[in-house]
Design a protein around this motif. Structure first.
Motif, PDB file in Angstrom:
ATOM      1  N   LEU A   1       0.924  -1.305   0.098  1.00  0.00           N
ATOM      2  CA  LEU A   1       0.009  -0.015  -0.134  1.00  0.00           C
ATOM      3  C   LEU A   1       0.829   1.299  -0.001  1.00  0.00           C
TER       4      LEU A   1
ATOM      5  N   VAL B   1      -4.294   0.795  -4.691  1.00  0.00           N
ATOM      6  CA  VAL B   1      -3.226  -0.076  -4.014  1.00  0.00           C
ATOM      7  C   VAL B   1      -2.010   0.056  -4.855  1.00  0.00           C
TER       8      VAL B   1
ATOM      9  N   SER C   1      -8.263   0.069  -5.512  1.00  0.00           N
ATOM     10  CA  SER C   1      -8.827  -0.398  -4.162  1.00  0.00           C
ATOM     11  C   SER C   1      -9.867  -1.295  -4.253  1.00  0.00           C
TER      12      SER C   1
ATOM     13  N   TRP D   1      -5.196  -3.391   2.364  1.00  0.00           N
ATOM     14  CA  TRP D   1      -5.071  -4.362   1.369  1.00  0.00           C
ATOM     15  C   TRP D   1      -3.823  -4.193   0.486  1.00  0.00           C
TER      16      TRP D   1
ATOM     17  N   TYR E   1      -6.563  -9.420  -3.865  1.00  0.00           N
ATOM     18  CA  TYR E   1      -5.958  -8.582  -2.768  1.00  0.00           C
ATOM     19  C   TYR E   1      -6.156  -9.421  -1.517  1.00  0.00           C
TER      20      TYR E   1
END
Length: 304
Positions: free
Chosen positions: A11, A31, A40, A51, A301
């Motif tokens: 991230l 992300v 995301s 995530w 993710y």
């Protein structure tokens, strides 16, 4: 077990110049690490967690990454895989074609047909494309076994009756005894307004369905999803499984005691005139027609 070629992204906070342009970081709502930014997930991460992208195939080259994906299913004994549900198709590696930033899973007539008891009336009359994170063959390891996460693919589905889009997950079980199944998105070509989202459990004898039959997608709209690119996703966590279309939650299963807690594999493919299509009368009127499922990316993710 993650492979050496696995893309693991962390991230990154949003940043940029005084006019808001960013040159070295991902934008808000993304992300990853520049230039490998990804949108995301629509699901919120648990408190204290963020995530991260654990798996990504973006189809940016002239071929997919064979260390991440295979064109066959779990029970590949050397001749790839034929139909799962008495369809007309057998899967061939050459039916997966990558160009222009997308993968095309192509279904087209097979001449001459191939005899196979898995296919409708014992004859495979179509060849089709499939991608999965299964074992490339029965003696190999699963390419990406994972437990929990948000799984998403952006794709264009066909709207021709008889062509069936399937995006789903099974446990990584080499005995083929699959105790559960998560159907992220199943679309019958004759009914492109209906995206079937299902969790099967207790040895796949019980199921939770987001949909109440055709033309119903739970909390998501019933519209023609073949007209444009669509993001189909599922958030699989220890206490829930939630389905999403274009970032909108369609439904959620909350019985934690029934949720799969072991590693799973991903399967994405085209079926042709399978048993479900035949039951609904959604079959190919012209057995010479070809079509494709176009895929922009497949991502997983996970929270850390």
């Amino acid at each position: 077990m993650l492979t050496a070629s696995l893309i693991v992204l962390v991230l990154s906070c949003s940043g940029g110049t005084s006019d808001g342009a960013s040159t070295d970081s991902c934008a808000a709502g993304e992300v990853g690490a520049h230039p490998n930014c990804a949108s995301s997930p629509p699901a919120l991460a648990a408190p204290g967690k963020t995530w991260q992208v654990a798996f990504a195939e973006e189809f940016d080259g002239s071929d997919y990454d064979h260390a991440k994906l295979t064109p066959c299913f779990d029970w590949n004994y050397g001749d790839c895989t034929s139909s799962f549900n008495e369809g007309r198709e057998t899967y061939k590696p050459e039916q997966v074609r990558v160009s222009g930033g997308t993968a095309k899973l192509v279904a087209e007539p097979l001449s001459p047909p191939e005899a196979d008891s898995a296919c409708f009336q014992g004859s495979c009359t179509y060849k089709a494309g499939l991608l999965s994170t299964a074992r490339p063959n029965v003696g190999a390891q699963y390419l990406f076994p994972f437990t929990y996460g948000y799984v998403e693919s952006r794709m264009k589905v066909p709207d021709v009756p008889g062509f069936f889009t399937a995006f789903w997950m099974l446990p990584t079980d080499p005995s083929y005894v699959y105790r559960s199944e998560i159907d992220i998105a199943e679309v019958l070509g004759g009914f492109p307004d209906s995206v079937f989202m299902t969790y099967a459990y207790d040895g796949r004898t019980q199921s939770y369905r987001v949909n109440d039959g055709l033309h119903d997608n739970g909390a998501c709209a019933a519209r023609d999803y073949s007209r444009d690119w669509v993001r189909f996703g599922v958030d699989w966590q220890p206490d829930h499984i939630a389905w999403y279309i274009d970032g909108v939650k369609c439904g959620q299963f909350d019985d934690a005691a029934k949720i799969e807690n072991g590693p799973m594999q991903i399967i994405l493919h085209m079926m042709v005139d399978n048993d479900w299509e035949r039951r609904e009368g959604s079959v190919l009127a012209d057995q010479t027609v070809a079509d494709q499922l176009e895929v922009d990316y497949i991502r997983v993710y996970q929270q850390h």
